[in-house]
Write a protein that holds these residues in place. Structure first.
Motif, short mmCIF file in Angstrom:
data_model
loop_
_atom_site.label_atom_id
_atom_site.label_comp_id
_atom_site.label_asym_id
_atom_site.label_seq_id
_atom_site.Cartn_x
_atom_site.Cartn_y
_atom_site.Cartn_z
N ALA A 10 0.84 -1.21 0.00
CA ALA A 10 0.00 0.00 0.00
C ALA A 10 0.87 1.26 0.00
CB ALA A 10 -0.94 -0.01 1.20
N ALA A 11 1.96 1.24 0.77
CA ALA A 11 2.87 2.40 0.81
C ALA A 11 3.58 2.59 -0.54
CB ALA A 11 3.88 2.22 1.93
N LEU A 12 4.00 1.49 -1.16
CA LEU A 12 4.63 1.59 -2.48
C LEU A 12 3.67 2.15 -3.52
CD1 LEU A 12 6.67 -1.75 -2.63
CD2 LEU A 12 7.58 0.58 -2.57
N TRP A 13 2.42 1.71 -3.45
CA TRP A 13 1.41 2.20 -4.39
C TRP A 13 1.19 3.70 -4.19
CZ3 TRP A 13 -4.23 -0.10 -4.69
CH2 TRP A 13 -4.85 0.35 -5.85
N ALA A 14 1.07 4.12 -2.95
CA ALA A 14 0.89 5.54 -2.66
C ALA A 14 2.10 6.35 -3.14
CB ALA A 14 0.66 5.75 -1.16
N GLY A 15 3.29 5.83 -2.88
CA GLY A 15 4.51 6.51 -3.33
C GLY A 15 4.60 6.61 -4.83
N GLU A 16 4.19 5.55 -5.52
CA GLU A 16 4.19 5.57 -6.99
C GLU A 16 3.26 6.64 -7.52
OE1 GLU A 16 2.33 4.72 -10.78
OE2 GLU A 16 1.38 4.11 -8.92
N LEU A 17 2.07 6.74 -6.95
CA LEU A 17 1.10 7.75 -7.40
C LEU A 17 1.62 9.16 -7.15
CD1 LEU A 17 -2.23 6.10 -6.22
CD2 LEU A 17 -1.53 6.55 -8.57
N LEU A 18 2.19 9.39 -5.98
CA LEU A 18 2.73 10.70 -5.66
C LEU A 18 3.90 11.06 -6.58
CD1 LEU A 18 2.56 10.58 -1.76
CD2 LEU A 18 1.20 12.04 -3.29
N THR A 19 4.74 10.08 -6.89
CA THR A 19 5.88 10.32 -7.77
C THR A 19 5.43 10.70 -9.17
OG1 THR A 19 7.24 8.79 -6.50
CG2 THR A 19 7.98 9.29 -8.73
N VAL A 20 4.44 9.97 -9.69
CA VAL A 20 3.93 10.29 -11.03
C VAL A 20 3.30 11.68 -11.04
CG1 VAL A 20 2.14 9.69 -12.72
CG2 VAL A 20 3.63 7.91 -11.79
N ALA A 21 2.46 11.96 -10.03
CA ALA A 21 1.71 13.22 -10.02
C ALA A 21 2.57 14.43 -9.71
CB ALA A 21 0.57 13.12 -9.01
N LEU A 22 3.51 14.30 -8.79
CA LEU A 22 4.25 15.47 -8.33
C LEU A 22 5.63 15.64 -8.95
CD1 LEU A 22 3.32 15.26 -4.54
CD2 LEU A 22 2.23 16.62 -6.33
N LEU A 23 6.19 14.56 -9.51
CA LEU A 23 7.54 14.66 -10.06
C LEU A 23 7.62 14.33 -11.55
CD1 LEU A 23 9.59 12.99 -7.18
CD2 LEU A 23 9.43 15.41 -7.73
N ALA A 24 7.22 13.14 -11.92
CA ALA A 24 7.46 12.67 -13.29
C ALA A 24 6.68 13.46 -14.33
CB ALA A 24 7.14 11.18 -13.39
N ALA A 25 5.38 13.56 -14.17
CA ALA A 25 4.57 14.25 -15.19
C ALA A 25 4.90 15.74 -15.29
CB ALA A 25 3.08 14.03 -14.92
N PRO A 26 4.95 16.48 -14.16
CA PRO A 26 5.28 17.91 -14.29
C PRO A 26 6.68 18.16 -14.87
CG PRO A 26 4.37 17.46 -12.11
CD PRO A 26 4.59 16.14 -12.78
N ASN A 27 7.65 17.34 -14.47
CA ASN A 27 9.01 17.54 -14.98
C ASN A 27 9.12 17.16 -16.46
OD1 ASN A 27 10.43 18.67 -12.82
ND2 ASN A 27 10.40 16.70 -11.78
#
Length: 149
Positions: A10-27
């Protein structure tokens, strides 16, 4: 042991979503040409959808096993079961239903514009992120306070 694996997933899934939304897509959109960034983020969302389905199903199966073994109490339809199911639903609606409609809208067809569909997709992604964050928070093992000396 299964309780900890469930919490880790569950923590990995949450981290993956946050990484995509806050880092990968905007960058991607900040550094790449718009068309290339769109293809890159589209691939990210494809991988995210696959991971979401796998993680959601595994978490549901783990919850069923924990409930059957008596490690978690309460109803069989508890939040540990409903939250991953809800997140899977948001994934299906966002990626597997809206994404094909967005492709049609890019070509100037369909009754909705690309921008409208993108906004709905972002709402579903945000709701899924909140759902998975709540799930990760709920399944974290509670650490007992250290005894006073």
């Amino acid at each position: 042991m299964l309780l900890r694996i469930r919490a880790l997933l569950a923590a990995l899934w949450a981290g993956e979503l946050l990484t995509v939304a806050l880092l990968a897509a905007p960058n991607a959109f900040a550094t790449l040409e718009r068309a290339m960034a769109g293809r890159y983020v589209g691939r990210l969302f494809e991988l995210d959808a696959r991971f979401a389905l796998a993680a959601g199903i595994l978490l549901i199966l783990m919850e069923r096993r924990l409930h059957r073994d008596g490690d978690v109490g309460g109803s069989a339809m508890n939040l540990g079961f409903l939250l991953p199911l809800l997140a899977i639903g948001f994934t299906a609606a966002s990626y597997y239903a809206l994404e094909p409609m967005m492709e049609v809208a890019r070509q100037g067809q369909g009754s909705w514009t690309f921008l409208q569909l993108h906004a709905v997709s972002m709402v579903f992604f945000g709701l899924r992120m909140i759902t998975v964050l709540v799930l990760a928070w709920r399944v974290m093992p509670r650490i007992a306070p250290a005894p006073a000396r």
